[in-house]
Design an enzyme around this catalytic site. Sequence first.
Site, PDB file in Angstrom:
ATOM      1  N   GLN A   6     -31.856 -51.563 -14.376  1.00 62.28           N
ATOM      2  CA  GLN A   6     -32.999 -52.365 -14.815  1.00 62.28           C
ATOM      3  C   GLN A   6     -32.618 -53.169 -16.062  1.00 62.28           C
ATOM      4  OE1 GLN A   6     -36.034 -52.665 -13.181  1.00 62.28           O
ATOM      5  NE2 GLN A   6     -36.454 -54.294 -14.663  1.00 62.28           N
TER       6      GLN A   6
ATOM      7  N   ASP B 163     -29.436 -55.292  -6.345  1.00 62.77           N
ATOM      8  CA  ASP B 163     -30.082 -56.506  -6.853  1.00 62.77           C
ATOM      9  C   ASP B 163     -29.378 -57.789  -6.430  1.00 62.77           C
ATOM     10  OD1 ASP B 163     -32.455 -56.142  -8.324  1.00 62.77           O
ATOM     11  OD2 ASP B 163     -31.340 -55.122  -9.916  1.00 62.77           O
TER      12      ASP B 163
ATOM     13  N   LYS C  78     -40.782 -49.945  -8.150  1.00 62.84           N
ATOM     14  CA  LYS C  78     -39.646 -49.982  -7.221  1.00 62.84           C
ATOM     15  C   LYS C  78     -39.405 -48.596  -6.611  1.00 62.84           C
ATOM     16  CE  LYS C  78     -37.550 -53.847  -9.715  1.00 62.84           C
ATOM     17  NZ  LYS C  78     -36.664 -54.268 -10.814  1.00 62.84           N
TER      18      LYS C  78
END
Length: 325
Positions: A120, A143, A76
């Site tokens: 994460q 997200d 990412k």
Amino acid sequence: MPQQSPSGSAHSASSPGGSASAAGPKILDGKTLSRAVAGALAARVAALRAKVGRAPGLAVILVGDNPASQAYVASKQKFAKECGVETFDARLPAATSAAELRSVIEGFNADPAVDGILLQLPLPAPLDGSEFVRMIAPDKDADGLHPLNQGLLMQGTPAPRPCTPLGAMALLDLALSSVALTESTKLDEIPRASLAGKSAVVIGRSQLVGKPMGLLLLERNASVTFAHSKTADLPSVCRAADVLVAAVGVPNLVKREWVKPGAIVLDVGINRLPSGKLCGDVDYAGAAPVCAAITPVPGGVGPMTVAMLVSNTVENFVRRSGVQL
Ligand code: NAP
């Protein structure tokens, strides 16, 4: 592409639910599509940077040393940098306390250079991921998992959308377009597909993938069925799908006989077999010959999830800065 990017008018699905193509299925290459997204994002970031005077910023929080999480975070950050997005790194030990993690999130919430915050998941026990996702400022949610943004998805209001379903939708648009994909494909050549009159089945009902995936399909006018571990006669349910999405976490669950000839199959699953090989939730070799289009694992939805995270960060930057571009 991200929900806001494709500017073409909606068009109808012509192939799903039809017969399988004699030429074989269209392989939905998420790796190449993610490269095309990277090119588009890099150009957009350069223009935004010139106008606003800074680049969008993505903060990445990794707690513990889970090797899979480390690999996801690295890919990412690499993608973000390739797009010209500035990254900020918080690597915390597995023994990080709730108070310490909260303070890191609050620091990024208050930092004007940060437009996207990625926490994460999963967090090491006893930290509860959903509790900390709620602490992220909703307008910096990279997200699309903050409860406010999930509510806005329910309402159909623009907001960061969950990355994996967003990436899967971009691959669905590719499946229904006539574009010959290359890394330099312009994203607005791939129109947003209409699924009016089509049936979609999503296997899985998680907050992360299944539920938002179903809502995104509904937004495109598909008639959506959610299937899950308590569904009776899953093969028959799946066989009714013009668009079949598998987000389960069971290797090769979906067999050839479960797939309607000519269906589009989006395999979200990432499973590691005892041999070390990765596979999806769909028996690819069995199902591919009867599909109109199918995502491979790896190289399908996975790379698009990464691309959509960075796209969400750039869109947060645009919304937060109020810049018109
Ligand atoms: P999850 O939270 O474990 O949810 C799995 C869902 O599958 C649940 O709704 C569960 O039903 C259902 N299910 C489990 N076994 C089933 C069965 N035998 N038949 C029918 N339904 C069944 O998983 P997730 O986070 O949604 O992830 C799903 C998969 O996608 C995993 O392989 C994950 O690694 C992968 N993934 C990939 C990406 C990517 O970028 N490609 C991103 C995220 C996740 P119940 O609700 O009834 O328990």
